[in-house]
Design an enzyme around this catalytic site. Sequence first.
Site, PDB file in Angstrom:
ATOM      1  N   ARG A 290       0.831  -1.212   0.000  1.00 16.67           N
ATOM      2  CA  ARG A 290       0.000   0.000   0.000  1.00 16.67           C
ATOM      3  C   ARG A 290       0.863   1.259   0.000  1.00 16.67           C
ATOM      4  O   ARG A 290       0.582   2.208  -0.729  1.00 16.67           O
ATOM      5  CB  ARG A 290      -0.946  -0.019   1.215  1.00 16.67           C
ATOM      6  N   TYR A 426      -6.130  -0.452  -6.969  1.00 12.42           N
ATOM      7  CA  TYR A 426      -5.544  -1.718  -6.498  1.00 12.42           C
ATOM      8  C   TYR A 426      -4.879  -1.605  -5.124  1.00 12.42           C
ATOM      9  O   TYR A 426      -4.751  -0.535  -4.580  1.00 12.42           O
ATOM     10  CB  TYR A 426      -4.682  -2.392  -7.555  1.00 12.42           C
ATOM     11  N   GLU A 427      -4.548  -2.734  -4.568  1.00 15.87           N
ATOM     12  CA  GLU A 427      -4.049  -2.830  -3.179  1.00 15.87           C
ATOM     13  C   GLU A 427      -5.035  -2.239  -2.172  1.00 15.87           C
ATOM     14  O   GLU A 427      -4.615  -1.585  -1.207  1.00 15.87           O
ATOM     15  CB  GLU A 427      -2.693  -2.146  -3.037  1.00 15.87           C
ATOM     16  N   GLY A 428      -6.312  -2.512  -2.375  1.00 16.11           N
ATOM     17  CA  GLY A 428      -7.345  -1.915  -1.521  1.00 16.11           C
ATOM     18  C   GLY A 428      -7.750  -0.587  -2.098  1.00 16.11           C
ATOM     19  O   GLY A 428      -6.952   0.361  -2.075  1.00 16.11           O
ATOM     20  N   GLN A 433      -9.349   2.068   1.942  1.00 19.06           N
ATOM     21  CA  GLN A 433      -8.376   2.782   2.793  1.00 19.06           C
ATOM     22  C   GLN A 433      -9.096   3.713   3.763  1.00 19.06           C
ATOM     23  O   GLN A 433      -8.738   3.801   4.944  1.00 19.06           O
ATOM     24  CB  GLN A 433      -7.398   3.606   1.938  1.00 19.06           C
TER      25      GLN A 433
END
Lengths: 567, 567
Positions: A290, A426-428, A433
């Site tokens: 992240r 992406y990545e959450g 977040q």
Amino acid sequence: MSFTPAVSEQRFVLDHVVGLGELGVDGDLTDAVLEGAGAFAAGEWAPLDRAGDIVGAKWTADGVVMPQGYAQAYKAYVEGGWGTIGSPEAYGGQGLPVSLATAVLETLGSANTGFALCPTLTVGAIEALVHHGTPEQQAAYLPHLSSGAWTGTMNLTEPQAGSDVGALKAMAKPLGDGSWSITGTKIFISFGDHDLADNIVHLVLARTPDAPAGTRGISLFLVPKYRLNADGTPGAFNDVRTVSIEHKMGLHASPTCVLSFGDNNDCIGELIGAEHGGMRAMFTMMNNARLNVGLQGVQIAERATQRAVAYARERVQSARAGSPSRESVAIIEHPDVRRMLLRMKAQTFAARALVYLAFGQLDRANAGDAQARARLELLTPLAKAHGTDLGNEVASLGVQVHGGMGYIEETGAAQHFRDARITPIYEGTNGIQAADLVGRKLTGDGGAALFALTGEIRGQTQDANLIALTDACDEVARHLISAETDDRLAASYPFLTMLSVAVCGWLMEKQGRIAASAEGDPAFLAMKQAAAAFYTAQIVPEALGLKAAATASAEVLYRVTVDGFAS
Amino acid sequence: MSFTPAVSEQRFVLDHVVGLGELGVDGDLTDAVLEGAGAFAAGEWAPLDRAGDIVGAKWTADGVVMPQGYAQAYKAYVEGGWGTIGSPEAYGGQGLPVSLATAVLETLGSANTGFALCPTLTVGAIEALVHHGTPEQQAAYLPHLSSGAWTGTMNLTEPQAGSDVGALKAMAKPLGDGSWSITGTKIFISFGDHDLADNIVHLVLARTPDAPAGTRGISLFLVPKYRLNADGTPGAFNDVRTVSIEHKMGLHASPTCVLSFGDNNDCIGELIGAEHGGMRAMFTMMNNARLNVGLQGVQIAERATQRAVAYARERVQSARAGSPSRESVAIIEHPDVRRMLLRMKAQTFAARALVYLAFGQLDRANAGDAQARARLELLTPLAKAHGTDLGNEVASLGVQVHGGMGYIEETGAAQHFRDARITPIYEGTNGIQAADLVGRKLTGDGGAALFALTGEIRGQTQDANLIALTDACDEVARHLISAETDDRLAASYPFLTMLSVAVCGWLMEKQGRIAASAEGDPAFLAMKQAAAAFYTAQIVPEALGLKAAATASAEVLYRVTVDGFAS
């Protein structure tokens, strides 16, 4: 357009935001690394950026093929040792702070964003193994991952399991000898296949037999593309097939793969960490990832700004309004263009300061500092979400500065705009977040980490705008801690932006003050001061405008039925 | 995803924002036009949208070729009379208000944004001829342009003359018989060539011999692709060559041409309006085109919202946080996704209201209403710039709602995002619009039109946020009227956004109140009210956050030298 590594700015931020000296790295070494990485990235990786976009990674029946020149440029990266900086010395790394490795990765990604995603993912795999692997696993894989000779991937997503990781269905069955048979399909696997390295180390989330439902029943497996021979070299193919790659809006140099594991029931994996402990292990690599996605925001913002400044200095159009001279001038002289450019500079500085600050806390947390760990956890959603939001904003301004030429692909500004758009996803997603911020990070400790941060900001500034924003953040935070879940989530994104801007404002103002009395390149130091002044005077007040949304109830969202949205 | 024309919403805005009844159109006719256009656009144009993006317009040595199906769909548009609605009856038009034609064009553009640019440009050519053509020119060209059997283009830009139109070099030399020999190269000519129509009518800015420098020496010429035979039919080729088309980030269905006029000294044009009166004539078509580009923002926002809502209703992911049920739900149920969707709805409504309001003023101005003309002139930069900014914001949110799928081209969300990005650039960049607002439109009349508008807003609302924003706009306007040129321009863009949001807030709140007591589809009316409440409670306060930037001096922008931007 040639790429100029942002060495002065990186050094400044490493010195004054990260405090790299406190982490035991001296200035000469820092300069050597920054300049060396800069020369390498500008010389070897930047020239391939355009082919990465136009040609892109290609799927073939024999695997994914990267555009011409990539394999060689990747080899040069491995041989130059650019991947080893932040890795443990025990495994061939240089054991330097992650913050310094971050600056190197930023430079690589500014030169070629899609390409740099490959080492980025490898870093995640290293983290997972360092923290959760057995000594045998570490010895077998870490030296190759540290050097980059082998690359890593993260396999979470399945068609029905995106943000809802707990819905995944990939299976792992014990084979009786401690190894596991892996079956299932994973999608959106960045650099899931390529022709750059001798092996690819997939870290795969899967369920073991009779595992509980949801995230509590997930385990993490290490699944190499090629199994290791007795001597540790890559051997037999491990039944991991690349079914296809996605046709994406951007980031074409990064193959986004659909991977099928165990089509022939011959895919063998090793458990990493405890059975059912997959989410914990995955979070180790995900949190790092992240921050690195936030760093992609910095990468793109830096390059887009350089490109826009270069164009605005060259492009001559119209005399300056109100000027006695009727001579046409470069468009950088026109106030609104210059406003866009200063905003780009300021937002790029802000994104870099925010992301590097988080990495600085990661270095301290890795050394056992619990306060730094608490702050890192609070900063992670900010760095990821706000860093990527800024990357998108700056890339869009970059297109705008170019006028009609910005819409023409040959100019290059459009590529940054397209490349950047995945980063808030992406990545959450950035919404995830924001939920993480107002959930785990804010209510998890009753606001302790947050109020410690805002208290520190208030103690270090006398800027009225920044104090007003910090006060507003506290007020909103207190409100959200006791709010209903729906209200907290409905307000989460505006709050994340407010808090991010407060943190950036703090770091910008501080750097502006330091620059006022620092020695160095006067043009650079003047820009640091101007960007800081612009940020606190104009961008901080904008964030105050979000307070209404950050304290609004969710009721208005549900006043209309689902059908009403389609009416 | 199928496209559903926004008929209820269009009718509501035509009734309550435009006042179409006052313009002499009854409700039954309005419904018939909206529904007929909707059925046509959804049935014939929307299915071609994806091929327009993937295949796109292609350059060939024989001219530009549109993707399969376009020629037939364009013929159906001509035969259906969809181009004739707003054109004068004297030339085969239906003589209905432009506002109603706008709704038709919106629907066509939501179905297929790139394709709809072709009729959009034809409208501009019609406007120029209606206001500046001779009766002979009008008789020869207008019936064919009204029906769409021939299409129109606008030829301003040259490589060295973008925003600075006065720098253009195309030449027109008198041939002695009243006609002119045209030579020069024009770039960025949308639908400069295609295979949809029997003739293409280029309106070309050029210089006559010994013309004064700058915009004062520019004249407007009508240059058909094929000269007219004595019977008025298209005849000999007129030496207008399509040199190439651009490789753009989006809007691939719209060929963006480089046109070369008179390579063989055999390109003949007719003067439109007075010699050296080209800028005035061009502004006639450009102002109309600016509103229509604002309308493209509405087109894209509408379609992107529909696509995101449909996806969010289908995509099931995770249980709702805080809910006792652990069943996974459609993502539209999650607060932050729903926030994005309500924002998309509200911003789409706002953009539509703003742009339609301007067209309503255009209808009144065309009927001789001087106050309406003054308001139209004030609203034009807002409709163009803010309408397109909102189109981009909504398209970006549409990608975000789709998560990872939003980045995959097959989903369609990415296309809207790419298509939208040109709209803040062409027909005068949004920065040029902001300069127009604070220059000609604000200081030109000492703020009279602006204060009349803000006074009307204040007289019609009791919403505290909206009153605060309107007051802030007045305060900023008073400041800008007496500000130095640089300061005025540096603040122009934030001020444009503030004022646009004030106007949208006014229209949104008013519609929300009307919807509360109106009869009709309860789901639609509930959405109108919720969107209005969301807009005034959350979006209006954001705009207040821009006040600092809208009153800032330009000094900070020039504190750093040009070299400093590259440091």
